[in-house]
Design a protein around this motif. Sequence first.
Motif, PDB file in Angstrom:
ATOM      1  N   ASN A   2       0.832  -1.218   0.000  1.00  0.00           N
ATOM      2  CA  ASN A   2       0.000   0.000   0.000  1.00  0.00           C
ATOM      3  C   ASN A   2       0.861   1.260   0.000  1.00  0.00           C
ATOM      4  O   ASN A   2       0.567   2.230  -0.705  1.00  0.00           O
ATOM      5  CB  ASN A   2      -0.913   0.000   1.229  1.00  0.00           C
ATOM      6  N   ALA A   3       1.926   1.238   0.819  1.00  0.00           N
ATOM      7  CA  ALA A   3       2.817   2.399   0.865  1.00  0.00           C
ATOM      8  C   ALA A   3       3.502   2.622  -0.479  1.00  0.00           C
ATOM      9  O   ALA A   3       3.640   3.754  -0.948  1.00  0.00           O
ATOM     10  CB  ALA A   3       3.864   2.204   1.968  1.00  0.00           C
ATOM     11  N   ALA A   5       2.360   1.676  -3.437  1.00  0.00           N
ATOM     12  CA  ALA A   5       1.364   2.160  -4.399  1.00  0.00           C
ATOM     13  C   ALA A   5       1.067   3.632  -4.205  1.00  0.00           C
ATOM     14  O   ALA A   5       0.944   4.393  -5.176  1.00  0.00           O
ATOM     15  CB  ALA A   5       0.082   1.332  -4.259  1.00  0.00           C
ATOM     16  N   GLN A   6       0.942   4.045  -2.933  1.00  0.00           N
ATOM     17  CA  GLN A   6       0.682   5.462  -2.645  1.00  0.00           C
ATOM     18  C   GLN A   6       1.841   6.336  -3.092  1.00  0.00           C
ATOM     19  O   GLN A   6       1.637   7.425  -3.639  1.00  0.00           O
ATOM     20  CB  GLN A   6       0.424   5.647  -1.156  1.00  0.00           C
ATOM     21  N   LYS A   9       1.652   6.746  -6.789  1.00  0.00           N
ATOM     22  CA  LYS A   9       0.604   7.703  -7.165  1.00  0.00           C
ATOM     23  C   LYS A   9       1.073   9.141  -6.946  1.00  0.00           C
ATOM     24  O   LYS A   9       0.810  10.019  -7.778  1.00  0.00           O
ATOM     25  CB  LYS A   9      -0.660   7.438  -6.366  1.00  0.00           C
ATOM     26  N   ASN A  10       1.748   9.363  -5.822  1.00  0.00           N
ATOM     27  CA  ASN A  10       2.240  10.718  -5.538  1.00  0.00           C
ATOM     28  C   ASN A  10       3.263  11.167  -6.572  1.00  0.00           C
ATOM     29  O   ASN A  10       3.228  12.310  -7.044  1.00  0.00           O
ATOM     30  CB  ASN A  10       2.856  10.765  -4.142  1.00  0.00           C
ATOM     31  N   THR A  13       1.487  11.960  -9.776  1.00  0.00           N
ATOM     32  CA  THR A  13       0.777  13.244  -9.670  1.00  0.00           C
ATOM     33  C   THR A  13       1.724  14.413  -9.861  1.00  0.00           C
ATOM     34  O   THR A  13       1.418  15.374 -10.577  1.00  0.00           O
ATOM     35  CB  THR A  13       0.085  13.351  -8.300  1.00  0.00           C
TER      36      THR A  13
END
Length: 214
Positions: A2-3, A5-6, A9-10, A13
Motif C-alpha cells: 500500500n505504501a 502504491a501510494q 501515485k504521488n 501526480t
Amino acid sequence: LNAGAQAGKNIATWVIAFILSIYILLNKKGLKDGVLRLMHAVFPEKQLDRVLKFAARSDAILVRYIVFSLIDSIIIGVINALFMLLTGMQYAGLISMIVAVTNLIPTFGPIIGGAIGALILLLVKPLHALIFIIFTVVLQFIDPYFIKPRLFGNSLGVSGLLILISVIVFGSMFGIVGMLLAIPIAAIMDFVYHEALLPWLEHRAAERKSKAGA
C-alpha cells in the motif's frame, strides 16, 4: 504494498503537474488573452479596472511570497551550515543543502530535512546526530515564530501577529495547503481590508452622519 502504491501515485501526480505547468507556461499568452476577453465581456468597464488591479496586486504578493520563501530557506541553510562547521560536524554542506531545500515544504519539510541530516550523522558519529536533532528543533522553533514573521511581515506589509494567526487558523482548517497559502492570503486580506472595506465603511458612516445632521 500500500505504501509503495501510494508513493507511486504521488510521484505520478507530481510528474503530471510538472508537465501541465510547462504546457500552461508555453500557452500563457493565449490563456491570458482569452481570460481578458471573457472579463471584458462579463464586467463593466469600471468593475473590470478594479478586478484587474486586484489581480495584479495579488500576483505581486504571491511573487514576493515565493521569493522570500526562498530567502528564508537560504537563511536556515546558512545558519545550519555555520552551526555544523563551528561544532566540527561532517558533511556540513550536504546536510545544510538538504535542510534548506526541505525547508520549502510546509510543516513536514523541516522534519524530513532534520531526519535525513540526523541519519547521515548517525552513520558517522551518534553524538553529533543527537546534537544536530536538538539544534534542528530549536532552529525550527525560531524560524516560524521569529524569522518568518519579521521577514514576510516586512516584505508583504503584514504584521507578524496577523501572519501567526493566519498560519494557525488556515493550517487547522485546510491542513498543509492552508499553511502554505496562509501568508499570501493574509497579505491579500490585509490590503483588501485597509484599501477597500475600511474606506467603504468610513464613507458609509460619514453619509449617515451627514444625513443625521441634515
